[in-house]
Design a protein around this motif. Structure first.
Motif, PDB file in Angstrom:
ATOM      1  N   ARG A 189     -11.183 -20.815  -7.780  1.00 31.92           N
ATOM      2  CA  ARG A 189     -10.383 -20.894  -7.484  1.00 31.92           C
ATOM      3  C   ARG A 189      -9.972 -20.128  -7.272  1.00 31.92           C
ATOM      4  N   VAL A 190     -10.417 -19.560  -5.658  1.00 34.85           N
ATOM      5  CA  VAL A 190     -10.710 -18.272  -5.025  1.00 34.85           C
ATOM      6  C   VAL A 190     -10.982 -19.442  -3.991  1.00 34.85           C
ATOM      7  N   ARG A 191      -9.309 -18.934  -2.931  1.00 32.73           N
ATOM      8  CA  ARG A 191     -10.177 -19.500  -1.111  1.00 32.73           C
ATOM      9  C   ARG A 191     -10.157 -18.375  -0.344  1.00 32.73           C
ATOM     10  N   SER A 192     -11.124 -18.508   0.675  1.00 31.75           N
ATOM     11  CA  SER A 192     -11.043 -17.499   1.950  1.00 31.75           C
ATOM     12  C   SER A 192     -11.555 -17.970   3.063  1.00 31.75           C
TER      13      SER A 192
ATOM     14  N   ALA B 147       1.413 -13.456   8.291  1.00 32.16           N
ATOM     15  CA  ALA B 147       2.773 -12.462   7.821  1.00 32.16           C
ATOM     16  C   ALA B 147       2.872 -11.107   8.499  1.00 32.16           C
ATOM     17  N   ALA B 148       4.274 -11.052   8.155  1.00 31.21           N
ATOM     18  CA  ALA B 148       5.130 -10.049   9.099  1.00 31.21           C
ATOM     19  C   ALA B 148       5.144  -9.020   8.194  1.00 31.21           C
ATOM     20  N   GLU B 149       4.078  -8.577   8.317  1.00 30.64           N
ATOM     21  CA  GLU B 149       3.398  -7.515   7.436  1.00 30.64           C
ATOM     22  C   GLU B 149       2.919  -6.118   8.245  1.00 30.64           C
TER      23      GLU B 149
ATOM     24  N   GLY C 271      -4.134  -0.682   7.148  1.00 32.21           N
ATOM     25  CA  GLY C 271      -5.236  -1.006   6.881  1.00 32.21           C
ATOM     26  C   GLY C 271      -6.478  -0.850   7.996  1.00 32.21           C
ATOM     27  N   THR C 272      -5.917  -0.475   9.180  1.00 34.00           N
ATOM     28  CA  THR C 272      -6.829   0.422  10.548  1.00 34.00           C
ATOM     29  C   THR C 272      -6.427   1.605   9.546  1.00 34.00           C
ATOM     30  N   ARG C 273      -6.351   2.243   9.301  1.00 36.80           N
ATOM     31  CA  ARG C 273      -6.177   3.933   9.076  1.00 36.80           C
ATOM     32  C   ARG C 273      -7.110   3.313   7.587  1.00 36.80           C
ATOM     33  N   ILE C 274      -6.684   3.497   6.501  1.00 29.72           N
ATOM     34  CA  ILE C 274      -8.045   3.562   5.319  1.00 29.72           C
ATOM     35  C   ILE C 274      -8.099   1.989   4.848  1.00 29.72           C
ATOM     36  N   PRO C 275      -9.633   2.078   4.190  1.00 20.62           N
ATOM     37  CA  PRO C 275      -9.950   1.093   3.532  1.00 20.62           C
ATOM     38  C   PRO C 275      -8.710   0.127   3.226  1.00 20.62           C
ATOM     39  N   ALA C 276      -8.772  -1.690   3.287  1.00 19.79           N
ATOM     40  CA  ALA C 276      -7.371  -2.180   2.899  1.00 19.79           C
ATOM     41  C   ALA C 276      -7.845  -3.736   2.042  1.00 19.79           C
ATOM     42  N   CYS C 277      -6.504  -4.596   1.652  1.00 22.02           N
ATOM     43  CA  CYS C 277      -7.424  -6.199   1.444  1.00 22.02           C
ATOM     44  C   CYS C 277      -6.197  -6.274   0.838  1.00 22.02           C
ATOM     45  N   PHE C 278      -6.009  -7.622   1.458  1.00 25.60           N
ATOM     46  CA  PHE C 278      -4.660  -8.225   1.759  1.00 25.60           C
ATOM     47  C   PHE C 278      -4.974  -9.680   0.493  1.00 25.60           C
ATOM     48  N   PHE C 279      -4.506  -9.989  -0.703  1.00 25.12           N
ATOM     49  CA  PHE C 279      -5.260 -11.577  -0.901  1.00 25.12           C
ATOM     50  C   PHE C 279      -3.710 -12.620  -1.780  1.00 25.12           C
ATOM     51  N   PHE C 280      -3.372 -12.935  -1.941  1.00 24.46           N
ATOM     52  CA  PHE C 280      -2.467 -13.938  -2.371  1.00 24.46           C
ATOM     53  C   PHE C 280      -2.590 -14.216  -4.293  1.00 24.46           C
ATOM     54  N   VAL C 281      -1.737 -14.214  -5.001  1.00 27.23           N
ATOM     55  CA  VAL C 281      -1.955 -14.627  -5.881  1.00 27.23           C
ATOM     56  C   VAL C 281      -0.801 -15.949  -6.850  1.00 27.23           C
ATOM     57  N   GLY C 282      -1.846 -16.941  -6.517  1.00 21.49           N
ATOM     58  CA  GLY C 282      -0.710 -17.960  -7.464  1.00 21.49           C
ATOM     59  C   GLY C 282       0.267 -18.005  -8.149  1.00 21.49           C
ATOM     60  N   GLY C 283       1.313 -18.583  -8.044  1.00 19.72           N
ATOM     61  CA  GLY C 283       2.594 -18.069  -8.469  1.00 19.72           C
ATOM     62  C   GLY C 283       3.492 -19.481  -8.906  1.00 19.72           C
ATOM     63  N   ARG C 284       2.570 -20.408  -8.493  1.00 18.23           N
ATOM     64  CA  ARG C 284       3.236 -21.347  -8.789  1.00 18.23           C
ATOM     65  C   ARG C 284       2.986 -22.414  -9.752  1.00 18.23           C
ATOM     66  N   ASN C 285       3.969 -22.887 -10.271  1.00 16.18           N
ATOM     67  CA  ASN C 285       4.126 -23.807 -11.607  1.00 16.18           C
ATOM     68  C   ASN C 285       5.182 -24.837 -11.604  1.00 16.18           C
ATOM     69  N   GLU C 286       4.787 -25.986 -11.934  1.00 17.42           N
ATOM     70  CA  GLU C 286       5.866 -26.902 -11.451  1.00 17.42           C
ATOM     71  C   GLU C 286       6.832 -27.152 -12.408  1.00 17.42           C
TER      72      GLU C 286
ATOM     73  N   LEU D 201       1.179 -12.877 -12.780  1.00 21.46           N
ATOM     74  CA  LEU D 201       1.574 -10.852 -12.361  1.00 21.46           C
ATOM     75  C   LEU D 201      -0.310 -10.408 -13.422  1.00 21.46           C
ATOM     76  N   PRO D 202       0.076 -10.551 -14.779  1.00 14.11           N
ATOM     77  CA  PRO D 202      -1.501 -10.176 -15.178  1.00 14.11           C
ATOM     78  C   PRO D 202      -3.289 -10.709 -14.438  1.00 14.11           C
ATOM     79  N   ILE D 203      -2.640 -11.531 -13.650  1.00 12.75           N
ATOM     80  CA  ILE D 203      -4.093 -11.953 -13.174  1.00 12.75           C
ATOM     81  C   ILE D 203      -3.856 -11.088 -11.827  1.00 12.75           C
ATOM     82  N   GLY D 204      -3.011 -11.217 -11.232  1.00 10.52           N
ATOM     83  CA  GLY D 204      -2.784 -10.380 -10.606  1.00 10.52           C
ATOM     84  C   GLY D 204      -3.352  -7.784 -10.458  1.00 10.52           C
ATOM     85  N   VAL D 205      -2.716  -7.882 -11.743  1.00 12.23           N
ATOM     86  CA  VAL D 205      -3.288  -6.896 -11.499  1.00 12.23           C
ATOM     87  C   VAL D 205      -4.114  -6.456 -12.558  1.00 12.23           C
ATOM     88  N   GLU D 206      -5.139  -7.556 -12.569  1.00 17.19           N
ATOM     89  CA  GLU D 206      -7.096  -7.007 -13.017  1.00 17.19           C
ATOM     90  C   GLU D 206      -7.284  -7.053 -12.039  1.00 17.19           C
ATOM     91  N   VAL D 207      -7.001  -8.427 -11.151  1.00 13.98           N
ATOM     92  CA  VAL D 207      -7.953  -7.946  -9.855  1.00 13.98           C
ATOM     93  C   VAL D 207      -8.094  -7.129  -8.984  1.00 13.98           C
TER      94      VAL D 207
END
Length: 84
Positions: free
Chosen positions: A11-14, A22-24, A30-45, A65-71
Motif C-alpha cells: 500500500r506504499v508507492r514511491s 506540487a506548488a509548495e 528541504g534544502t535547509r533541513i532534512p525533510a520528507c513529503f508524503f501523501f496519505v490516501g484519503g479517498r473513500n468512494e 488521519l491517524p495513519i498520517g499521524v502515525e507515519v
C-alpha cells in the motif's frame, strides 16, 4: 520504510508515477533541513470522498488521519534516534 511497517508494503508507492510538481515552498525548506513529503490516501468512494484537493467538492475520509499521524510520528522517532 516506516509507512510500509504501518500499512504494508503493498500500500506504499514511491515509484516515479507518483512524483508531483506540487506548488509548495516545502522544497525550499528541504534544502535547509532534512525533510520528507508524503501523501496519505484519503479517498473513500463509499462516503463520496473522491474529488481532488483543489475541487470545491473536496472531502477526505477522516479514517486516514491517524495513519498520517502515525507515519509522521514514527519517522520523527526513527530520525531522532539515528535509525535512518
Amino acid at each position: 520504510t516506516v509507512a510500509s511497517a504501518i500499512v504494508g508494503p503493498d500500500r506504499v508507492r514511491s515509484d516515479p508515477a507518483v512524483r508531483t510538481m506540487a506548488a509548495e515552498d516545502f522544497a525550499e525548506f528541504g534544502t535547509r533541513i532534512p525533510a520528507c513529503f508524503f501523501f496519505v490516501g484519503g479517498r473513500n468512494e463509499n462516503i463520496g470522498a473522491v474529488h481532488p484537493h483543489h475541487s470545491p467538492h473536496f472531502d477526505l475520509c477522516e479514517d486516514a488521519l491517524p495513519i498520517g499521524v502515525e507515519v509522521l510520528e514514527r519517522a520523527a522517532v526513527a530520525f531522532l534516534s539515528g535509525d535512518r
